[in-house]
Design a protein around this motif. Structure first.
Motif, PDB file in Angstrom:
ATOM      1  N   PHE A 105       0.827  -1.482  -0.138  1.00 25.22           N
ATOM      2  CA  PHE A 105       0.133  -0.182  -0.144  1.00 25.22           C
ATOM      3  C   PHE A 105       0.996   1.026  -0.120  1.00 25.22           C
ATOM      4  N   HIS A 106       2.106   1.646   1.173  1.00 27.68           N
ATOM      5  CA  HIS A 106       3.027   2.062   1.226  1.00 27.68           C
ATOM      6  C   HIS A 106       3.567   2.761  -0.938  1.00 27.68           C
ATOM      7  N   ASP A 107       4.400   1.695  -0.467  1.00 26.39           N
ATOM      8  CA  ASP A 107       4.850   1.966  -2.200  1.00 26.39           C
ATOM      9  C   ASP A 107       4.190   2.181  -2.985  1.00 26.39           C
ATOM     10  N   ILE A 108       2.438   2.325  -3.502  1.00 18.54           N
ATOM     11  CA  ILE A 108       2.159   2.236  -4.562  1.00 18.54           C
ATOM     12  C   ILE A 108       1.500   3.732  -4.070  1.00 18.54           C
ATOM     13  N   ILE A 109       1.338   4.672  -2.846  1.00 18.29           N
ATOM     14  CA  ILE A 109       0.974   5.519  -2.324  1.00 18.29           C
ATOM     15  C   ILE A 109       2.962   6.176  -3.281  1.00 18.29           C
ATOM     16  N   ARG A 110       4.120   6.088  -2.893  1.00 17.03           N
ATOM     17  CA  ARG A 110       4.906   6.640  -2.780  1.00 17.03           C
ATOM     18  C   ARG A 110       5.670   6.703  -4.339  1.00 17.03           C
ATOM     19  N   PHE A 111       4.417   5.720  -5.337  1.00 17.11           N
ATOM     20  CA  PHE A 111       4.699   5.546  -7.140  1.00 17.11           C
ATOM     21  C   PHE A 111       3.409   6.924  -7.712  1.00 17.11           C
ATOM     22  N   VAL A 112       2.625   6.614  -6.601  1.00 17.28           N
ATOM     23  CA  VAL A 112       1.549   7.839  -6.976  1.00 17.28           C
ATOM     24  C   VAL A 112       1.921   9.154  -6.908  1.00 17.28           C
ATOM     25  N   ASN A 113       2.567   9.341  -5.479  1.00 18.48           N
ATOM     26  CA  ASN A 113       3.094  10.862  -5.677  1.00 18.48           C
ATOM     27  C   ASN A 113       4.111  11.412  -6.141  1.00 18.48           C
ATOM     28  N   ASN A 114       5.268  10.384  -6.832  1.00 14.92           N
ATOM     29  CA  ASN A 114       6.391  10.858  -7.706  1.00 14.92           C
ATOM     30  C   ASN A 114       5.820  11.070  -8.878  1.00 14.92           C
ATOM     31  N   ASP A 115       4.496  10.515  -9.461  1.00 16.93           N
ATOM     32  CA  ASP A 115       4.057  10.790 -10.627  1.00 16.93           C
ATOM     33  C   ASP A 115       4.245  12.640 -10.958  1.00 16.93           C
TER      34      ASP A 115
END
Length: 115
Positions: A105-115
């Motif tokens: 879940f946290h990996d997905i949030i980090r990925f979305v925030n880096n876009d």
């Protein structure tokens, strides 16, 4: 010296089990430095006979049996970590297998925030 200590570690077992009496006899005859090395080698050997399973809640009987079938000759040591939310972590020797929904879940949030 290490080879001799490894032989003492092998001699510390009877029928695949650590023999407390033999360990005490060996330990009484070693100096402090050799005793520390002997204990370290014993711990490493014992660790190789175990698999550590960490989950957010206790395993069900069915899941425990599945884990035992994957590692039939190993002692299963269960650990509870509520912070995992969901998932499982299995450690055998130095190999770790992990699936953790919280981390995903946290990996997905980090990925979305880096876009």
């Amino acid at each position: 010296m290490k080879k001799q200590l490894e032989e003492l570690v092998q001699a510390s077992y009877r029928n695949g089990q650590l023999d407390e009496e033999t360990v005490k006899k060996i330990g009484d005859k070693l100096n402090r430095h050799m005793l520390k090395m002997y204990i370290g080698l014993l711990k490493n050997k014992e660790k190789k006979k175990m698999v550590f399973v960490t989950t957010p809640k206790p395993l069900s009987t069915k899941d425990r049996e599945k884990v035992k079938s994957l590692f039939p000759k190993k002692k299963i040591v269960e650990e509870i970590d509520p912070s995992m939310i969901g998932g499982i972590k299995i450690v055998e020797n130095d190999e770790a297998y992990e699936m953790d929904l919280n981390r995903t879940f946290h990996d997905i949030i980090r990925f979305v925030n880096n876009d």
